[in-house]
Design a protein around this motif. Structure first.
Motif, PDB file in Angstrom:
ATOM      1  N   GLU A  37       0.814  -1.208   0.000  1.00  0.00           N
ATOM      2  CA  GLU A  37       0.000   0.000   0.000  1.00  0.00           C
ATOM      3  C   GLU A  37       0.856   1.270   0.000  1.00  0.00           C
ATOM      4  O   GLU A  37       0.417   2.310  -0.458  1.00  0.00           O
ATOM      5  N   ASN A  38       2.050   1.200   0.564  1.00  0.00           N
ATOM      6  CA  ASN A  38       2.908   2.374   0.703  1.00  0.00           C
ATOM      7  C   ASN A  38       4.308   2.092   0.173  1.00  0.00           C
ATOM      8  O   ASN A  38       5.253   2.000   0.940  1.00  0.00           O
ATOM      9  N   PRO A  39       4.474   1.948  -1.151  1.00  0.00           N
ATOM     10  CA  PRO A  39       5.807   1.655  -1.668  1.00  0.00           C
ATOM     11  C   PRO A  39       6.764   2.825  -1.424  1.00  0.00           C
ATOM     12  O   PRO A  39       6.391   3.988  -1.552  1.00  0.00           O
ATOM     13  N   THR A  40       7.963   2.482  -1.043  1.00  0.00           N
ATOM     14  CA  THR A  40       9.001   3.490  -0.849  1.00  0.00           C
ATOM     15  C   THR A  40       9.763   3.646  -2.160  1.00  0.00           C
ATOM     16  O   THR A  40       9.629   2.810  -3.063  1.00  0.00           O
ATOM     17  N   PRO A  41      10.583   4.688  -2.277  1.00  0.00           N
ATOM     18  CA  PRO A  41      11.413   4.802  -3.474  1.00  0.00           C
ATOM     19  C   PRO A  41      12.292   3.561  -3.683  1.00  0.00           C
ATOM     20  O   PRO A  41      12.539   3.164  -4.810  1.00  0.00           O
ATOM     21  N   ALA A  42      12.738   2.938  -2.586  1.00  0.00           N
ATOM     22  CA  ALA A  42      13.551   1.728  -2.715  1.00  0.00           C
ATOM     23  C   ALA A  42      12.734   0.583  -3.295  1.00  0.00           C
ATOM     24  O   ALA A  42      13.227  -0.186  -4.126  1.00  0.00           O
ATOM     25  N   ASP A  43      11.473   0.451  -2.882  1.00  0.00           N
ATOM     26  CA  ASP A  43      10.595  -0.591  -3.438  1.00  0.00           C
ATOM     27  C   ASP A  43      10.403  -0.379  -4.929  1.00  0.00           C
ATOM     28  O   ASP A  43      10.438  -1.317  -5.723  1.00  0.00           O
ATOM     29  N   GLU A  44      10.175   0.877  -5.320  1.00  0.00           N
ATOM     30  CA  GLU A  44       9.969   1.194  -6.728  1.00  0.00           C
ATOM     31  C   GLU A  44      11.238   0.939  -7.533  1.00  0.00           C
ATOM     32  O   GLU A  44      11.181   0.421  -8.645  1.00  0.00           O
ATOM     33  N   ALA A  45      12.399   1.286  -6.969  1.00  0.00           N
ATOM     34  CA  ALA A  45      13.672   1.049  -7.653  1.00  0.00           C
ATOM     35  C   ALA A  45      13.911  -0.451  -7.819  1.00  0.00           C
ATOM     36  O   ALA A  45      14.362  -0.901  -8.878  1.00  0.00           O
ATOM     37  N   LEU A  46      13.610  -1.237  -6.783  1.00  0.00           N
ATOM     38  CA  LEU A  46      13.778  -2.685  -6.874  1.00  0.00           C
ATOM     39  C   LEU A  46      12.848  -3.262  -7.939  1.00  0.00           C
ATOM     40  O   LEU A  46      13.261  -4.112  -8.730  1.00  0.00           O
ATOM     41  N   ALA A  47      11.626  -2.787  -7.999  1.00  0.00           N
ATOM     42  CA  ALA A  47      10.683  -3.272  -9.015  1.00  0.00           C
ATOM     43  C   ALA A  47      11.197  -2.961 -10.422  1.00  0.00           C
ATOM     44  O   ALA A  47      11.137  -3.818 -11.310  1.00  0.00           O
ATOM     45  N   ARG A  48      11.741  -1.758 -10.635  1.00  0.00           N
ATOM     46  CA  ARG A  48      12.295  -1.411 -11.947  1.00  0.00           C
ATOM     47  C   ARG A  48      13.502  -2.284 -12.265  1.00  0.00           C
ATOM     48  O   ARG A  48      13.656  -2.755 -13.394  1.00  0.00           O
ATOM     49  N   PHE A  49      14.337  -2.533 -11.271  1.00  0.00           N
ATOM     50  CA  PHE A  49      15.518  -3.375 -11.477  1.00  0.00           C
ATOM     51  C   PHE A  49      15.100  -4.787 -11.863  1.00  0.00           C
ATOM     52  O   PHE A  49      15.623  -5.358 -12.817  1.00  0.00           O
ATOM     53  N   LEU A  50      14.154  -5.342 -11.126  1.00  0.00           N
ATOM     54  CA  LEU A  50      13.723  -6.707 -11.396  1.00  0.00           C
ATOM     55  C   LEU A  50      13.069  -6.817 -12.762  1.00  0.00           C
ATOM     56  O   LEU A  50      13.243  -7.813 -13.458  1.00  0.00           O
ATOM     57  N   GLU A  51      12.316  -5.806 -13.159  1.00  0.00           N
ATOM     58  CA  GLU A  51      11.710  -5.815 -14.489  1.00  0.00           C
ATOM     59  C   GLU A  51      12.802  -5.806 -15.554  1.00  0.00           C
ATOM     60  O   GLU A  51      12.713  -6.517 -16.548  1.00  0.00           O
ATOM     61  N   GLY A  52      13.850  -5.031 -15.347  1.00  0.00           N
ATOM     62  CA  GLY A  52      14.963  -4.985 -16.296  1.00  0.00           C
ATOM     63  C   GLY A  52      15.695  -6.320 -16.372  1.00  0.00           C
ATOM     64  O   GLY A  52      16.197  -6.698 -17.435  1.00  0.00           O
ATOM     65  N   GLN A  53      15.740  -7.057 -15.278  1.00  0.00           N
ATOM     66  CA  GLN A  53      16.429  -8.343 -15.239  1.00  0.00           C
ATOM     67  C   GLN A  53      15.707  -9.384 -16.089  1.00  0.00           C
ATOM     68  O   GLN A  53      16.323 -10.307 -16.597  1.00  0.00           O
ATOM     69  N   ARG A  54      14.415  -9.227 -16.255  1.00  0.00           N
ATOM     70  CA  ARG A  54      13.660 -10.192 -17.058  1.00  0.00           C
ATOM     71  C   ARG A  54      14.069 -10.134 -18.507  1.00  0.00           C
ATOM     72  O   ARG A  54      13.889 -11.080 -19.244  1.00  0.00           O
ATOM     73  N   HIS A  55      14.619  -8.987 -18.923  1.00  0.00           N
ATOM     74  CA  HIS A  55      14.979  -8.816 -20.323  1.00  0.00           C
ATOM     75  C   HIS A  55      16.486  -8.861 -20.544  1.00  0.00           C
ATOM     76  O   HIS A  55      16.946  -8.768 -21.659  1.00  0.00           O
ATOM     77  N   ALA A  56      17.224  -9.001 -19.456  1.00  0.00           N
ATOM     78  CA  ALA A  56      18.678  -9.021 -19.565  1.00  0.00           C
ATOM     79  C   ALA A  56      19.140 -10.394 -20.057  1.00  0.00           C
ATOM     80  O   ALA A  56      18.557 -11.416 -19.706  1.00  0.00           O
ATOM     81  N   PRO A  57      20.189 -10.438 -20.867  1.00  0.00           N
ATOM     82  CA  PRO A  57      20.706 -11.738 -21.311  1.00  0.00           C
ATOM     83  C   PRO A  57      21.271 -12.503 -20.132  1.00  0.00           C
ATOM     84  O   PRO A  57      21.836 -11.916 -19.207  1.00  0.00           O
ATOM     85  N   ARG A  58      21.092 -13.783 -20.160  1.00  0.00           N
ATOM     86  CA  ARG A  58      21.617 -14.625 -19.074  1.00  0.00           C
ATOM     87  C   ARG A  58      23.096 -14.874 -19.292  1.00  0.00           C
ATOM     88  O   ARG A  58      23.546 -15.086 -20.401  1.00  0.00           O
ATOM     89  N   ARG A  59      23.805 -14.899 -18.179  1.00  0.00           N
ATOM     90  CA  ARG A  59      25.234 -15.218 -18.227  1.00  0.00           C
ATOM     91  C   ARG A  59      25.425 -16.711 -18.067  1.00  0.00           C
ATOM     92  O   ARG A  59      24.701 -17.343 -17.328  1.00  0.00           O
ATOM     93  N   PRO A  60      26.419 -17.247 -18.763  1.00  0.00           N
ATOM     94  CA  PRO A  60      26.665 -18.695 -18.625  1.00  0.00           C
ATOM     95  C   PRO A  60      27.207 -19.051 -17.258  1.00  0.00           C
ATOM     96  O   PRO A  60      27.700 -18.304 -16.542  1.00  0.00           O
TER      97      PRO A  60
END
Length: 84
Positions: free
Chosen positions: A61-84
């Protein structure tokens, strides 16, 4: 309280995998202070997605800037190439 960010050993136990296999998991991987941790909620969502289940993340209910930053980071990770 259950930790949200898991160490490699906690990740291996959580996923019931050998340590060397667990360290290869890219889903939920977060670099924090030069150390790798895995986000338990992102792991659960990834596992649900693999099984075709639509995951319902806990409402914040009360996301902090850190919560929002983590959500953006995790969303970016879904599209990042995987490392071997």
């Amino acid at each position: 309280m259950t930790a949200r960010l898991l160490t490699d050993r906690a990740l291996a136990e959580y996923l019931s995998l050998p340590l060397t296999s667990a360290r290869k998991v890219a889903a939920g991987r977060v670099m924090l202070g030069g150390r790798v941790r895995w986000d338990r909620i992102a792991l659960d969502a990834w596992l649900d997605e693999m099984q075709g289940v639509t995951a319902q993340l806990p409402a914040n209910e009360n996301p902090t800037p850190a919560d929002e930053a983590l959500a953006r980071f995790l969303e970016g990770q879904r599209h990042a190439p995987r490392r071997p």
